[in-house]
Motif scaffolding. Structure first.
Motif, PDB file in Angstrom:
ATOM      1  N   MET A 707      27.029  17.131  53.513  1.00 39.84           N
ATOM      2  CA  MET A 707      27.757  17.318  54.770  1.00 39.84           C
ATOM      3  C   MET A 707      29.183  17.822  54.524  1.00 39.84           C
ATOM      4  O   MET A 707      29.863  18.216  55.468  1.00 39.84           O
ATOM      5  CB  MET A 707      27.813  15.997  55.546  1.00 39.84           C
ATOM      6  N   MET A 708      29.636  17.775  53.291  1.00 40.40           N
ATOM      7  CA  MET A 708      30.965  18.297  52.981  1.00 40.40           C
ATOM      8  C   MET A 708      30.973  19.823  52.997  1.00 40.40           C
ATOM      9  O   MET A 708      32.026  20.442  53.135  1.00 40.40           O
ATOM     10  CB  MET A 708      31.434  17.807  51.606  1.00 40.40           C
ATOM     11  N   ASP A 709      29.804  20.430  52.808  1.00 44.99           N
ATOM     12  CA  ASP A 709      29.747  21.889  52.763  1.00 44.99           C
ATOM     13  C   ASP A 709      28.801  22.500  53.778  1.00 44.99           C
ATOM     14  O   ASP A 709      28.911  23.682  54.084  1.00 44.99           O
ATOM     15  CB  ASP A 709      29.335  22.352  51.351  1.00 44.99           C
ATOM     16  N   TYR A 710      27.848  21.713  54.252  1.00 41.80           N
ATOM     17  CA  TYR A 710      26.912  22.216  55.256  1.00 41.80           C
ATOM     18  C   TYR A 710      27.432  21.759  56.612  1.00 41.80           C
ATOM     19  O   TYR A 710      27.555  20.556  56.876  1.00 41.80           O
ATOM     20  CB  TYR A 710      25.504  21.664  55.009  1.00 41.80           C
ATOM     21  N   THR A 711      27.752  22.700  57.478  1.00 40.48           N
ATOM     22  CA  THR A 711      28.423  22.364  58.734  1.00 40.48           C
ATOM     23  C   THR A 711      27.417  22.074  59.828  1.00 40.48           C
ATOM     24  O   THR A 711      26.717  22.977  60.285  1.00 40.48           O
ATOM     25  CB  THR A 711      29.323  23.530  59.182  1.00 40.48           C
ATOM     26  N   MET A 712      27.353  20.819  60.231  1.00 43.56           N
ATOM     27  CA  MET A 712      26.536  20.448  61.388  1.00 43.56           C
ATOM     28  C   MET A 712      27.413  20.509  62.638  1.00 43.56           C
ATOM     29  O   MET A 712      28.596  20.181  62.584  1.00 43.56           O
ATOM     30  CB  MET A 712      26.010  19.020  61.224  1.00 43.56           C
ATOM     31  N   ARG A 714      29.225  19.403  65.920  1.00 46.41           N
ATOM     32  CA  ARG A 714      29.692  18.102  66.398  1.00 46.41           C
ATOM     33  C   ARG A 714      29.980  18.221  67.892  1.00 46.41           C
ATOM     34  O   ARG A 714      30.143  19.321  68.414  1.00 46.41           O
ATOM     35  CB  ARG A 714      30.963  17.696  65.658  1.00 46.41           C
ATOM     36  N   SER A 772      36.004  32.540  59.522  1.00 46.54           N
ATOM     37  CA  SER A 772      36.270  33.449  58.419  1.00 46.54           C
ATOM     38  C   SER A 772      35.500  34.761  58.587  1.00 46.54           C
ATOM     39  O   SER A 772      36.046  35.855  58.402  1.00 46.54           O
ATOM     40  CB  SER A 772      35.884  32.749  57.108  1.00 46.54           C
ATOM     41  N   TRP A 775      36.919  36.758  61.581  1.00 41.65           N
ATOM     42  CA  TRP A 775      38.212  37.356  61.207  1.00 41.65           C
ATOM     43  C   TRP A 775      37.998  38.579  60.310  1.00 41.65           C
ATOM     44  O   TRP A 775      38.608  39.625  60.504  1.00 41.65           O
ATOM     45  CB  TRP A 775      39.088  36.322  60.486  1.00 41.65           C
TER      46      TRP A 775
ATOM     47  N   PHE B 176      44.117  24.097  59.874  1.00 48.12           N
ATOM     48  CA  PHE B 176      42.859  24.752  60.220  1.00 48.12           C
ATOM     49  C   PHE B 176      41.779  23.996  59.478  1.00 48.12           C
ATOM     50  O   PHE B 176      41.711  24.023  58.246  1.00 48.12           O
ATOM     51  CB  PHE B 176      42.873  26.228  59.826  1.00 48.12           C
ATOM     52  N   HIS B 178      38.518  22.632  57.733  1.00 48.41           N
ATOM     53  CA  HIS B 178      37.294  23.064  57.056  1.00 48.41           C
ATOM     54  C   HIS B 178      36.141  22.731  58.005  1.00 48.41           C
ATOM     55  O   HIS B 178      36.051  21.610  58.504  1.00 48.41           O
ATOM     56  CB  HIS B 178      37.165  22.270  55.759  1.00 48.41           C
ATOM     57  N   PRO B 179      35.272  23.707  58.274  1.00 46.09           N
ATOM     58  CA  PRO B 179      34.273  23.471  59.323  1.00 46.09           C
ATOM     59  C   PRO B 179      33.341  22.299  59.028  1.00 46.09           C
ATOM     60  O   PRO B 179      32.909  21.602  59.947  1.00 46.09           O
ATOM     61  CB  PRO B 179      33.502  24.792  59.389  1.00 46.09           C
ATOM     62  N   ALA B 180      33.010  22.088  57.770  1.00 44.94           N
ATOM     63  CA  ALA B 180      32.060  21.006  57.467  1.00 44.94           C
ATOM     64  C   ALA B 180      32.779  19.688  57.214  1.00 44.94           C
ATOM     65  O   ALA B 180      32.449  18.675  57.804  1.00 44.94           O
ATOM     66  CB  ALA B 180      31.209  21.385  56.250  1.00 44.94           C
ATOM     67  N   SER B 181      33.743  19.703  56.335  1.00 46.58           N
ATOM     68  CA  SER B 181      34.312  18.440  55.865  1.00 46.58           C
ATOM     69  C   SER B 181      35.432  17.925  56.743  1.00 46.58           C
ATOM     70  O   SER B 181      35.737  16.739  56.730  1.00 46.58           O
ATOM     71  CB  SER B 181      34.840  18.613  54.438  1.00 46.58           C
ATOM     72  N   PHE B 183      38.439  18.457  56.192  1.00 45.13           N
ATOM     73  CA  PHE B 183      39.658  18.573  55.390  1.00 45.13           C
ATOM     74  C   PHE B 183      40.410  19.836  55.834  1.00 45.13           C
ATOM     75  O   PHE B 183      39.923  20.592  56.668  1.00 45.13           O
ATOM     76  CB  PHE B 183      39.305  18.726  53.905  1.00 45.13           C
ATOM     77  N   ILE B 242      32.403  29.635  49.804  1.00 43.93           N
ATOM     78  CA  ILE B 242      31.562  30.203  50.864  1.00 43.93           C
ATOM     79  C   ILE B 242      32.222  30.078  52.234  1.00 43.93           C
ATOM     80  O   ILE B 242      31.815  30.730  53.177  1.00 43.93           O
ATOM     81  CB  ILE B 242      30.170  29.534  50.917  1.00 43.93           C
ATOM     82  N   HIS B 243      33.226  29.241  52.360  1.00 45.72           N
ATOM     83  CA  HIS B 243      33.828  29.024  53.670  1.00 45.72           C
ATOM     84  C   HIS B 243      34.972  29.974  53.981  1.00 45.72           C
ATOM     85  O   HIS B 243      35.262  30.211  55.144  1.00 45.72           O
ATOM     86  CB  HIS B 243      34.290  27.571  53.792  1.00 45.72           C
ATOM     87  N   ALA B 244      35.637  30.483  52.969  1.00 45.26           N
ATOM     88  CA  ALA B 244      36.774  31.363  53.220  1.00 45.26           C
ATOM     89  C   ALA B 244      37.127  32.148  51.966  1.00 45.26           C
ATOM     90  O   ALA B 244      37.086  31.617  50.855  1.00 45.26           O
ATOM     91  CB  ALA B 244      37.984  30.546  53.675  1.00 45.26           C
ATOM     92  N   SER B 245      37.483  33.398  52.191  1.00 47.43           N
ATOM     93  CA  SER B 245      37.911  34.254  51.087  1.00 47.43           C
ATOM     94  C   SER B 245      39.381  33.973  50.796  1.00 47.43           C
ATOM     95  O   SER B 245      40.102  33.418  51.622  1.00 47.43           O
ATOM     96  CB  SER B 245      37.728  35.721  51.477  1.00 47.43           C
ATOM     97  N   TYR B 248      41.468  35.537  53.519  1.00 47.63           N
ATOM     98  CA  TYR B 248      41.492  34.785  54.779  1.00 47.63           C
ATOM     99  C   TYR B 248      42.431  33.587  54.656  1.00 47.63           C
ATOM    100  O   TYR B 248      43.217  33.299  55.555  1.00 47.63           O
ATOM    101  CB  TYR B 248      40.072  34.336  55.132  1.00 47.63           C
ATOM    102  N   HIS B 251      45.964  34.775  54.776  1.00 49.42           N
ATOM    103  CA  HIS B 251      46.275  35.151  56.153  1.00 49.42           C
ATOM    104  C   HIS B 251      46.551  33.910  56.995  1.00 49.42           C
ATOM    105  O   HIS B 251      47.510  33.863  57.777  1.00 49.42           O
ATOM    106  CB  HIS B 251      45.107  35.958  56.723  1.00 49.42           C
ATOM    107  N   LEU B 252      45.699  32.895  56.832  1.00 52.08           N
ATOM    108  CA  LEU B 252      45.879  31.668  57.630  1.00 52.08           C
ATOM    109  C   LEU B 252      47.197  30.978  57.323  1.00 52.08           C
ATOM    110  O   LEU B 252      47.801  30.363  58.197  1.00 52.08           O
ATOM    111  CB  LEU B 252      44.713  30.694  57.381  1.00 52.08           C
TER     112      LEU B 252
END
Lengths: 787, 266
Positions: A707-712, A714, A772, A775, B176, B178-181, B183, B242-245, B248, B251-252
Motif C-alpha cells: 500500500m506504500m506504492d500501490y495507490t488505492m 480513498r 505526474s 503534468w 504534495f 505521495h498518492p499511495a503512502s 508521505f 514510478i510516481h514522479a520523474s 516533475y 518542478h513541484l
C-alpha cells in the motif's frame, strides 16, 4: 410497496454483525489441533529449481512437516486448471501449461510457491521457511505482454511456443476492412488497460480439516463459489471424491472476482491436512495478496473506428494482447475473449466489428476476472474511440453518441450479443440534466480563473450480466453451466429459510433475498433467513460474479417460491375444504375466492407439516421446494456516467468535482444497496483511471507490492456522487432485473479519461493518469508553443 | 516478526543504559516505520527500548522566542497545540499533514526526525526553521543534523529529548502528497525570521532534506512568491521512481515554494 418488500431501502441485516466485529470469516474459524501453513515462495520471476533442501527446516522447533512439489506429484495431486476452452482462429485449442500447486522444477513468477511448512504456529513456520534452501538458476524474465511473443523472448513454458496461449478472433474481418476502406473518417487509438491488484479487504484464507475416521475433508475458504471450488478440487485436482469433500465459504470480506478462482494454497492445505492428519490453516498477509491474488485487466490494444461524414459509425476493429500472467487462472481465458469482444458494440448500432486477441504468458502473477472482467476493457475501447472521433470530427460527443444509439430491440450485434431492451437516450438525457451540462461552459471559465483546466467526459456504457444461459456459454467454451439453484424451506412455524447457490461477500444478499421472499409470501422480513456458502447445506450453485446474483440467483428463488405457492394452495384447499382452483393467495393469506374463508401463511405452513387435514395418498407432507433456474439470455445493464473534473495546471493534479451516474438496472430490490454498489464501482473505476497500476520491473519484481506504492482510492479522492436511475425491465428473467455490481467499475474509467483529455486538450493519456503523468502530458502540449 | 526483548524505561538515563547494553537494540518512538519492517522480518533488533513512559519527553511549550517540543510528543498533540497554533500555525500544519489519524496518534516528532525518512515532513520543518535538536548529550543545529537519506548526526546511544524551534514571524508548509503512502512526494517549508530566510525541501532530493539557497537569496529582497517567479531548480539529484520523474519533482519544488510563500504571507 411494503416497508421491507421489493423496492424498499431496507437497512442491511448483515451489517450488525460486520460492524460490531462479529462476522465469522475463514480466519476466525478454528479447529482443535489446528496447524499453520507457511509458504516458501520464489523471490525470482523466472528460474529453474535445481534443488530444494528441507532438512534443516524440518528440524526447527514446532515444525510438523515440510512439503514440496515433488511430494505433491508423488501423491498424484492434479494441476490447477483453466475451465474455459478457447480455440484459436486456426481452430487449434488454447495451450494451457501445467500449473502444479507447488512448483517442482521451475518457477514462473515472483511469489510462486515451492514448498510449504506446516508448523504449530505462524512464527515457527516462518522461522522454518527461512531454513528451506532452494537452489535457483535464474533465467531472464519477460513481463511486458507486448514483448512476450517476440523472437528470442524468454520461453516460459517449454511446451508453449512464443508464450502464446491462443490467437483468437471474433467478427467478420472482410466486412470490417471494406467498411474502413470506404469510410470518410477513421479514428485510431493505442490503449493500455492497466493491470490492477484486487485488494479485497479480507485477504484470502483456507482452513482444511481431514477427518481420518470418515475420510472426509472439509475446507473453509474465501470463495465466491464454494460448489465450483469443490467440483474443481474434486474432479480435476483429484483431492477427494466430491461427496467426501465439503467446502464452506463463510463470511467473505470482498472478492471483486479475485475469490472466484481455485488457488494453489487451498489445494496445498487440503493435501497437507490429509498428510499430517491435523487441520491446516493459511491466511494470506497483504504482501502475499499483492503477489499471488489473480490480478485484473492488463491489455495492450490498438483500436480503430470508421465513420461516415455524418458521424455514423460504420465499423470498429481492435487488436489486443492480453496478459494472462505465469499460469492460466480458473476463468482467465474467457475474460479477454467472450467477456470482452462481445461488448465492443457498446450502445451503438455498429454494422461490422472485428477483434483479434492474443493471450500471452508472462513472468507475472496470473490475471483473471476482476470487477467487470472484460467489459471495462471493452467499454474503455469503445467510449474512448467515440469521444475522440467526435472531437476530431467537430461533433458534440453527446450528439455523436445519440446519432449511433441502438433504439430498436431486440438488437443483434455483430459480436454475438442480442440486446433485449434498454433506452440509451433516456439515460443520456437524464444524466446531462443532472450534470447540468448546459452550465458547463460557465463553470469552465470560472475554473480557469483559479488556474484550473476543467473537463467533462461521458461514458455511455453497456455490459452483459446475469451470466448466463448454460447452452450459450457451453457453445463458447465454458466448462460449466451458469444457472443457479434455490431451495425454499418453509418451517412449520411459517418462518422461511432460503438456501441459495449465490454467495454474498459484501453484496447484502441476506437483506435483498429476504425482501423478495417477504414480498412474495407476505411474511415479515425478519422471518426469512438466507443460507449460502456451504456445500453440505446448499444443493449446488454456481456462485456470485458477473452481477448474476439478482438476475439468476433471485430468479431461481422466484421459481422455487412459485412452487411453494402451488403446494401451499393444495394444503390450504384441504384446510378450507375448498377446491384447489378456488384458493387465492395474496398478502400472506390464502382465501377461498368469493368467500371470507381464509388461512394465514403460517397456519398453512403448520398444516403442511402436521398433515392432519389430508392423507399421504392425497398430498405429501412438508413445504419445501427447489428450483434450478437457467437464464434465457444475458442481461444488459446500461447507462451514462458523466465526470467533471479540474486539472491543476501547475501540478497536474486531477480533482473530480462532479460525478453523475444514471444507470438502468431494470427492477431494483433495494435502492440503497444498489446505490452502494454504484458508489463502490465508481471508486474502483476512478482508482483504475487515476491511481492504480501494478508495475513489474524488467526482472519481474512487483514494484507496487504494498500500500506504500500501490495507490488505492480513498474517500477523500472522490466527490459526492449524483446517482440516478432509469428503468427498463429485463425481459429475460421473471423479476426484470439486470444487475448492478459491476456497472460503476465498467463505466467510470472512460468517463475520467475523456474528461482529462477534454480538460488538457490532448487526444490520449494512459491510465493511471497520475498528477505526474498529467503534468508530463501538459509539458508536451506546451512544448511546441515554447519553442 | 522475530523475537526481541521489550524494555520500558522511565528516564532518559535508563533508556541510554539499555541502548548501551543492547548494541543492536532500537528505540521505539511511535514505531510506524520500524514495526512494519520488523513484521516483514526485514529488521530484527534484539531489543526495543520503548520511550513512551519516559518522563518529561512530551509537551509543547513556548520558551522565550522558541517553541520547544518534547521528542515523544505525538503528531496529533503538536498539530492541536493551542500554544503552537497561536505563535506559529505554519509549524502546526506539518504534523497535521502526516499520515492518517492512527499514525498521528502514535507517531512522534523525535521518531520522525531520528529516522530521517527522505519523504518525511518534520525534517523540512526543522531545516526550514533552523531548529535545534536537543539530545541527552548535546544540542545539534538542524543544518548539521540531517546527513542524508535515513542518516543523521546522532551517535550510538544518543537520544533526542526535545526539539527547539525558533518562532518565525512567517512560516508555512506546502506538501504534495505521495498518492499511495501519503508521505511528501515533495514538501516545502518556508520561513522568515528577521533576516533569516529559509526554504527547505523534503521528498524530492535523493539525499534527503535540503535547502534551496537560490530561492532563499532571491527572497531576501522581498519574501513573496513573486521574488521566485520563473525560478526553478535543476532536476539533477532529484528522486526518480514510478510516481514522479526528477523533472516533475524539481518542478513541484518551485510550485510548492511559491504556494508556501503565499500561505506564509497570508
Amino acid at each position: 410497496m411494503s416497508a421491507t418488500g421489493i423496492g424498499a431501502p431496507v437497512r442491511r441485516k448483515e451489517d450488525f454483525r460486520f460492524i460490531t466485529g462479529q462476522g465469522q470469516y475463514t480466519d476466525d474459524v478454528t479447529r482443535p489441533g489446528e496447524t499453520r501453513a507457511v509458504f516458501v515462495r520464489s523471490p525470482h520471476a523466472h528460474a529453474k529449481i535445481k534443488s530444494i533442501d528441507v532438512g534443516a527446516a524440518k528440524k526447527m522447533p514446532g515444525v510438523i512437516d515440510v512439503l514440496t512439489g515433488a511430494q505433491l506429484a508423488t501423491d498424484k495431486i492434479g494441476n490447477l486448471i483453466c475451465g474455459w476452452m478457447i480455440h484459436s482462429k486456426d481452430g487449434s485449442p488454447m495451450k494451457m501449461s501445467a500449473h502444479p500447486a507447488l512448483a517442482a522444477t521451475k518457477v514462473n513468477c515472483v511469489g510462486d510457491a515451492v514448498a510449504v511448512v506446516i508448523a504449530e504456529t505462524i512464527a515457527q513456520g516462518k522461522d522454518a521457511a527461512e531454513k528451506v534452501k532452494v537452489d535457483y538458476e535464474v533465467l531472464t524474465a519477460v513481463v511486458d505482454p507486448a514483448k512476450a511473443q517476440a523472437k528470442g523472448a524468454p520461453q516460459i513454458h517449454p511446451d508453449i511456443p512464443n508464450n502464446t496461449i491462443y490467437q483468437w478472433h471474433l467478427g467478420e474481418k472482410k466486412d470490417v476492412d471494406a467498411a474502413f476502406a470506404a469510410a470518410k473518417h477513421v479514428t485510431k487509438l493505442d490503449i493500455v488497460n492497466n493491470r490492477l491488484v484486487p485488494n479485497a479487504m479480507e485477504p484470502r484464507a483456507a482452513l482444511a480439516d481431514y477427518d481420518a475416521g470418515t475420510d472426509n475433508l472439509t475446507l473453509w475458504n474465501t470463495s465466491q463459489n464454494p460448489h465450483v471450488a469443490r467440483l474443481v478440487i474434486s474432479a480435476f485436482i483429484g483431492m477427494a471424491p466430491e461427496h467426501k469433500l465439503r467446502v464452506i465459504a463463510p463470511d467473505v470480506g470482498g472478492g471483486f472476482g479475485s475469490k472466484i478462482f481455485i488457488y494453489p494454497e487451498e489445494v496445498v492445505c487440503l493435501w497437507a491436512s490429509r498428510r499430517v492428519k491435523r487441520p491446516v490453516k493459511w491466511t494470506s498477509d497483504r504482501s502475499e495478496a499483492f503477489l499471488t491474488d489473480a490480478h485484473g485487466r492488463d491489455h495492450v490494444t490498438h483500436a480503430e473506428m470508421a465513420l461516415d461524414a455524418n458521424g455514423k459509425i460504420l465499423a470498429l476493429r481492435a487488436r489486443t494482447i492480453a496478459n494472462l500472467g505465469a499460469y492460466m487462472s480458473t476463468f482467465s481465458s474467457s475474460v479477454p475473449t467472450y467477456l470482452y469482444a462481445t461488448l465492443l458494440s457498446g450502445q451503438y448500432n455498429i454494422p461490422s466489428i472485428y477483434c483479434e486477441v492474443d493471450a500471452v504468458y508472462t513472468n507475472t502473477a496470473p490475471v483473471d476476472a476482476y470487477r467487470g472482467a472484460g467489459r471495462p476493457e471493452a467499454t474503455f475501447v469503445v467510449e474512448r474511440l467515440v469521444e475522440v472521433a467526435a472531437r476530431q470530427m467537430g461533433i458534440d460527443p453527446a450528439d455523436l453518441r445519440r446519432r449511433n444509439f441502438i433504439t430498436a430491440f431486440p438488437h443483434q450485434t455483430p459480436v454475438i450479443m442480442a440486446y433485449d431492451g434498454g433506452d440509451y437516450n433516456a439515460s443520456l438525457k437524464k444524466a446531462m440534466e443532472m450534470a447540468d451540462v448546459k452550465g458547463f461552459a460557465k463553470r469552465k471559465r470560472e475554473a480557469a480563473r483559479n488556474g484550473k483546466l476543467r473537463g467533462m467526459g461521458y461514458s455511455t456504457y453497456i455490459e452483459a450480466c446475469g451470466i448466463a444461459p448454460s447452452q450459450a456459454v457451453g457453445s463458447l467454451g465454458a466448462g460449466v453451466g451458469l444457472w443457479e439453484s434455490a431451495e425454499v424451506r418453509v418451517n412449520p412455524t411459517g418462518s422461511v429459510e432460503v438456501l441459495t447457490g449465490s454467495h454474498a461477500h459484501g453484496q447484502g444478499h441476506e437483506t435483498t433475498f429476504a425482501q423478495l421472499v417477504s414480498e412474495r409470501l407476505g411474511i415479515p422480513f425478519e422471518n426469512v433467513s438466507i443460507v449460502h456458502g456451504d456445500t453440505d447445506k446448499v444443493q449446488f450453485g454456481m456462485g456470485t460474479y458477473g452481477s448474476r446474483s439478482g438476475a439468476v440467483g433471485m430468479s431461481a428463488i422466484v421459481k422455487a417460491l412459485d412452487k411453494i405457492e402451488i403446494k401451499a394452495k393444495k394444503v390450504a384447499a384441504f384446510m378450507l375444504e375448498a377446491a384447489e382452483g378456488d384458493i387465492e393467495f395474496k398478502d400472506g393469506k390464502f382465501t377461498v375466492a368469493g368467500t371470507d374463508k381464509s388461512a394465514a401463511f403460517g397456519d398453512v405452513a403448520l398444516n403442511a407439516y402436521i398433515a392432519h387435514k389430508f392423507t399421504g395418498a392425497e398430498l405429501e407432507p412438508g413445504l419445501k421446494e427447489t428450483s434450478f433456474y437457467d437464464p434465457t439470455n444475458f442481461t444488459f445493464p446500461a447507462g451514462c456516467h458523466i465526470c467533471e473534473l479540474d486539472v491543476d495546471i501547475e501540478t497536474g493534479k486531477v480533482d473530480i468535482v462532479n460525478w453523475t451516474a444514471v444507470d438502468d438496472f431494470g427492477t431494483i430490490i433495494n435502492p440503497m444497496i444498489v446505490e452502494g454498489q454504484v458508489h463502490g464501482g465508481i471508486a474502483q473505476g476512478v482508482g483504475q483511471a487515476l491511481m492504480e497500476g501494478a508495475y513489474y520491473d524488467a526482472a519481474g519484481q512487483l514494484v507496487t507490492g504494498s500500500m506504500m506504492d500501490y495507490t488505492m482510492p480513498r474517500a477523500h479522492d472522490l466527490p459526492s456522487f449524483h446517482v440516478g436511475l432509469t428503468e427498463t425491465k429485463s425481459p429475460s428473467n421473471p423479476l426484470g432485473m439486470k444487475g448492478c455490481g459491476e456497472a460503476g467499475a465498467i463505466a467510470s474509467p472512460a468517463a475520467v479519461i475523456n474528461a482529462i483529455t477534454d480538460a488538457i486538450g490532448t487526444e490520449n493519456i494512459a491510465m493511471p493518469a497520475t498528477a505526474s503523468a498529467v503534468w508530463t502530458a501538459l509539458q508536451k502540449l506546451q512544448a511546441p508553443k515554447a519553442a | 516478526m522475530y523475537n526481541f526483548t521489550f524494555h520500558r524505561p522511565t528516564t532518559v538515563r535508563q533508556a541510554a543504559g539499555l541502548l548501551a547494553r543492547n548494541p543492536d537494540g532500537k528505540l521505539l518512538a511511535g514505531g510506524h516505520s520500524l514495526l512494519p519492517v520488523m513484521k516483514q522480518r526485514l529488521a530484527q533488533p534484539s531489543a526495543l527500548v520503548d520511550l513512551s513512559l519516559v518522563e518529561g519527553m512530551t509537551g509543547v511549550e513556548l520558551k522565550g522566542r522558541s517553541v520547544v517540543i518534547g521528542a515523544m510528543t505525538r503528531h496529533a498533540d503538536v498539530a492541536n497545540s493551542q500554544v503552537l497554533k497561536d505563535v506559529m500555525p505554519g509549524l502546526a500544519a506539518v504534523p497535521g499533514s502526516i499520515g492518517d489519524p492512527q499514525v498521528r496518534n502514535r507517531g512522534t516528532i523525535g521518531g520522525s526526525i531520528a529516522n530521517n525518512d527522505p519523504n518525511a515532513d518534520y525534517p523540512a520543518a526543522c531545516l526550514g526553521l533552523g531548529a535545534t535538536i536537543i539530545t541527552n548529550k548535546r544540542r545539534i543545529a538542524a543544518d548539521d543534523f540531517f546527513t542524508g537519506m535515513f542518516s543523521t548526526a546522532l551517535e550510538e546511544g544518543e537520544i533526542i529529548v526535545k526539539v527547539s524551534f525558533p518562532v518565525a514571524k512567517k512560516a508555512a508548509y506546502e506538501k504534495f502528497k505521495h498518492p499511495a503512502s501519503g508521505f511528501a512526494l515533495v514538501g516545502v517549508f518556508v520561513s522568515k525570521r528577521g533576516p533569516d530566510i529559509r526554504v527547505a525541501v523534503t521528498g524530492a532530493g535523493s539525499n534527503g532534506v535540503f535547502r534551496v539557497k537560490s530561492f532563499e537569496e532571491a527572497l531576501k529582497k522581498r519574501f513573496s512568491p513573486k521574488s521566485i517567479e520563473g525560478m526553478s531548480i535543476p532536476a539533477t539529484g532529484m528522486n526518480a521512481d514510478i510516481h514522479a520523474s526528477p523533472e516533475y519533482r524539481a518542478h513541484l519544488v518551485a510550485v510548492l515554494a511559491r504556494r508556501a510563500l503565499a500561505k506564509a504571507n497570508d
